[in-house]
Write a protein that holds these residues in place. Structure first.
Motif, short mmCIF file in Angstrom:
data_model
loop_
_atom_site.label_atom_id
_atom_site.label_comp_id
_atom_site.label_asym_id
_atom_site.label_seq_id
_atom_site.Cartn_x
_atom_site.Cartn_y
_atom_site.Cartn_z
N ASN A 40 -13.64 8.20 -6.41
CA ASN A 40 -12.57 7.37 -7.00
C ASN A 40 -12.86 5.94 -6.41
OD1 ASN A 40 -10.29 5.61 -7.42
ND2 ASN A 40 -9.11 7.45 -7.47
N PRO A 41 -13.24 4.82 -7.15
CA PRO A 41 -13.84 3.60 -6.41
C PRO A 41 -12.75 2.82 -5.72
CG PRO A 41 -13.88 3.41 -8.68
CD PRO A 41 -13.60 4.68 -8.49
N ALA A 42 -11.49 2.68 -6.36
CA ALA A 42 -10.72 1.80 -5.77
C ALA A 42 -9.42 1.95 -6.28
CB ALA A 42 -11.12 0.48 -5.33
N THR A 43 -8.39 2.25 -5.52
CA THR A 43 -7.09 2.64 -6.17
C THR A 43 -6.08 1.46 -5.13
OG1 THR A 43 -7.52 4.47 -6.85
CG2 THR A 43 -5.20 4.05 -6.78
N PRO A 44 -5.97 0.24 -5.48
CA PRO A 44 -4.81 -0.33 -4.81
C PRO A 44 -3.37 -0.18 -5.03
CG PRO A 44 -6.07 -1.88 -6.34
CD PRO A 44 -6.59 -0.58 -6.53
N PHE A 45 -2.70 -0.29 -3.95
CA PHE A 45 -1.09 -0.03 -4.04
C PHE A 45 -0.51 -1.14 -4.94
CE2 PHE A 45 -1.57 2.98 -0.46
CZ PHE A 45 -2.27 4.06 -1.35
N LYS A 46 0.21 -1.13 -5.53
CA LYS A 46 1.01 -2.20 -6.28
C LYS A 46 2.46 -2.23 -5.59
CE LYS A 46 2.40 -4.58 -10.57
NZ LYS A 46 2.47 -4.39 -12.00
N ALA A 47 3.55 -1.63 -6.03
CA ALA A 47 4.61 -1.57 -5.67
C ALA A 47 4.81 -0.16 -4.93
CB ALA A 47 5.71 -1.74 -6.73
N THR A 48 5.72 -0.26 -3.89
CA THR A 48 5.99 1.01 -3.06
C THR A 48 7.46 1.10 -2.72
OG1 THR A 48 3.82 0.66 -1.87
CG2 THR A 48 5.54 2.18 -0.80
N SER A 49 7.93 2.26 -2.86
CA SER A 49 9.33 2.60 -2.34
C SER A 49 9.11 3.74 -1.37
CB SER A 49 10.06 3.20 -3.85
OG SER A 49 10.47 2.29 -4.60
N THR A 50 10.03 3.73 -0.39
CA THR A 50 9.98 4.77 0.67
C THR A 50 11.36 5.43 0.54
OG1 THR A 50 8.88 2.97 2.05
CG2 THR A 50 10.15 4.95 3.20
#
Length: 102
Positions: A40-50
């Motif tokens: 899986n070459p690259a999976t950047p994160f966009k929005a995050t909820s905690t």
């Protein structure tokens, strides 16, 4: 063959679109150099909820993780050595390498 998750932490944001494009080109070259090891070459994160222990939810992350890559490698040493040449390190990013339990 063992699989490893490479986690990207922090890193400086590009100051211009051109700078971002240059960095992305270097990153694509690095991934290409890993060849078939990349799952899986690259999976950047966009929005995050905690989600907190009390069930409350907040926007954003409590960590500085910004994405991940999955690779296969013969050993942790091989995986770590592959990461040492990643251009993410040149923008003050830190990378963690974790072997996945399968």
């Amino acid at each position: 063959m063992p699989q490893y998750m490479i986690t990207y932490i922090g890193g400086d944001k590009p100051s211009t679109v051109e700078e971002g494009q240059q960095h992305y080109a270097l990153y694509k070259d690095w991934l290409s150099s890993l060849g078939r090891a990349v799952l899986n070459p690259a999976t950047p994160f966009k929005a995050t909820s905690t989600v907190n222990p009390d069930g409350s939810v907040s926007n954003g992350s409590v960590s500085a993780m910004s994405g991940y890559t999955l690779i296969e490698a013969d050993s942790m040493e091989t995986a770590v050595n592959a990461v040492k040449s990643c251009p993410f390190l040149a923008i003050n990013g830190t990378m963690e390498v974790s072997e996945l339990i399968r």
